[in-house]
Design an enzyme around this catalytic site. Structure first.
Site, mmCIF file in Angstrom:
data_model
loop_
_atom_site.group_PDB
_atom_site.id
_atom_site.type_symbol
_atom_site.label_atom_id
_atom_site.label_comp_id
_atom_site.label_asym_id
_atom_site.label_seq_id
_atom_site.Cartn_x
_atom_site.Cartn_y
_atom_site.Cartn_z
ATOM 1 N N GLN A 91 0.851 -1.210 0.000
ATOM 2 C CA GLN A 91 0.000 0.000 0.000
ATOM 3 C C GLN A 91 0.876 1.244 0.000
ATOM 4 O O GLN A 91 1.787 1.367 0.836
ATOM 5 C CB GLN A 91 -0.939 0.014 1.214
ATOM 6 C CG GLN A 91 -1.923 1.188 1.154
ATOM 7 C CD GLN A 91 -2.908 1.214 2.323
ATOM 8 O OE1 GLN A 91 -2.811 0.414 3.256
ATOM 9 N NE2 GLN A 91 -3.839 2.158 2.276
ATOM 10 N N HIS A 97 -8.643 2.202 -0.916
ATOM 11 C CA HIS A 97 -9.012 2.094 -2.331
ATOM 12 C C HIS A 97 -8.996 0.636 -2.749
ATOM 13 O O HIS A 97 -8.179 -0.152 -2.282
ATOM 14 C CB HIS A 97 -8.053 2.910 -3.213
ATOM 15 C CG HIS A 97 -6.610 2.569 -3.023
ATOM 16 N ND1 HIS A 97 -5.870 3.037 -1.948
ATOM 17 C CD2 HIS A 97 -5.776 1.791 -3.745
ATOM 18 C CE1 HIS A 97 -4.641 2.556 -2.028
ATOM 19 N NE2 HIS A 97 -4.553 1.796 -3.103
ATOM 20 N N HIS A 99 -8.537 -1.700 -6.109
ATOM 21 C CA HIS A 99 -8.111 -1.757 -7.503
ATOM 22 C C HIS A 99 -9.068 -2.693 -8.246
ATOM 23 O O HIS A 99 -9.269 -3.841 -7.831
ATOM 24 C CB HIS A 99 -6.714 -2.367 -7.633
ATOM 25 C CG HIS A 99 -5.610 -1.595 -6.979
ATOM 26 N ND1 HIS A 99 -4.711 -0.829 -7.688
ATOM 27 C CD2 HIS A 99 -5.245 -1.489 -5.677
ATOM 28 C CE1 HIS A 99 -3.837 -0.296 -6.844
ATOM 29 N NE2 HIS A 99 -4.132 -0.673 -5.623
HETATM 30 P P1 AMP Z 1 -1.567 0.973 -3.607
HETATM 31 O O1 AMP Z 1 -0.168 0.536 -3.917
HETATM 32 O O2 AMP Z 1 -2.536 -0.160 -3.431
HETATM 33 O O3 AMP Z 1 -1.608 1.970 -2.455
HETATM 34 O O4 AMP Z 1 -2.073 1.701 -4.909
HETATM 35 C C1 AMP Z 1 -1.967 3.074 -5.134
HETATM 36 C C2 AMP Z 1 -2.281 3.289 -6.574
HETATM 37 O O5 AMP Z 1 -2.559 4.668 -6.779
HETATM 38 C C3 AMP Z 1 -1.126 2.927 -7.533
HETATM 39 O O6 AMP Z 1 -1.578 1.929 -8.433
HETATM 40 C C4 AMP Z 1 -0.828 4.248 -8.241
HETATM 41 O O7 AMP Z 1 -0.486 4.079 -9.594
HETATM 42 C C5 AMP Z 1 -2.117 5.018 -8.059
HETATM 43 N N1 AMP Z 1 -2.013 6.466 -8.097
HETATM 44 C C6 AMP Z 1 -1.141 7.246 -7.415
HETATM 45 N N2 AMP Z 1 -1.351 8.545 -7.670
HETATM 46 C C7 AMP Z 1 -2.404 8.587 -8.535
HETATM 47 C C8 AMP Z 1 -3.095 9.650 -9.205
HETATM 48 N N3 AMP Z 1 -2.777 10.938 -9.017
HETATM 49 N N4 AMP Z 1 -4.113 9.327 -10.030
HETATM 50 C C9 AMP Z 1 -4.437 8.032 -10.246
HETATM 51 N N5 AMP Z 1 -3.826 6.990 -9.644
HETATM 52 C C10 AMP Z 1 -2.814 7.267 -8.813
#
Ligand code: AMP
Ligand code: ZN
Length: 111
Positions: A91, A97, A99
């Protein structure tokens, strides 16, 4: 609140928003890992699944992701809904969130 996803909800930073209701927002991941890679977030700031107290919130996020899978045309083929929680799970964004990943064959177990 210094939270990037809260800023996306507030429209103070841009994102490719694909769906919204009173409780959830969905937008395309900026670094997609599959042909469909959408993030579904609750509008309420909850840092991770560990801090989620209202199970209805998780249910809304899950149903929202399922509805998007139908709209994206991946519901029948198959898709994955993933919630990474804390460091070992990878994370990086500390606003809860899910996915939604689909549109390609996916391996098991995940890495
Ligand atoms: P996690 O590793 O589960 O916390 O996933 C965070 C996700 O947020 C990653 O897949 C990133 O690519 C995505 N992310 C980070 N910043 C943004 C943004 N500004 N807009 C869209 N996705 C983002
Ligand atoms: Zn937030």
């Amino acid at each position: 609140m210094d939270c990037l996803f809260c800023k996306i909800i507030a429209r103070s930073i841009p994102a490719t928003i694909v769906a919204e209701d009173d409780h959830c927002l969905a937008f395309r991941d900026i670094n997609p890992q599959a042909p469909t890679h959408i993030l579904v977030i609750p509008k309420e700031h909850v840092p991770s699944l560990n801090e989620m107290t209202d199970p209805a919130l998780a249910g809304r996020v899950l149903a929202f992701a399922r509805d998007l899978a139908v709209k994206e045309g991946i519901a029948d083929r198959g898709y994955r809904v993933v919630i990474n929680t804390n460091a070992e799970a990878g994370q990086t964004m500390f606003h809860l969130h899910a996915h939604l990943l689909g549109g390609r064959e996916q391996g098991w177990p995940p890495g």
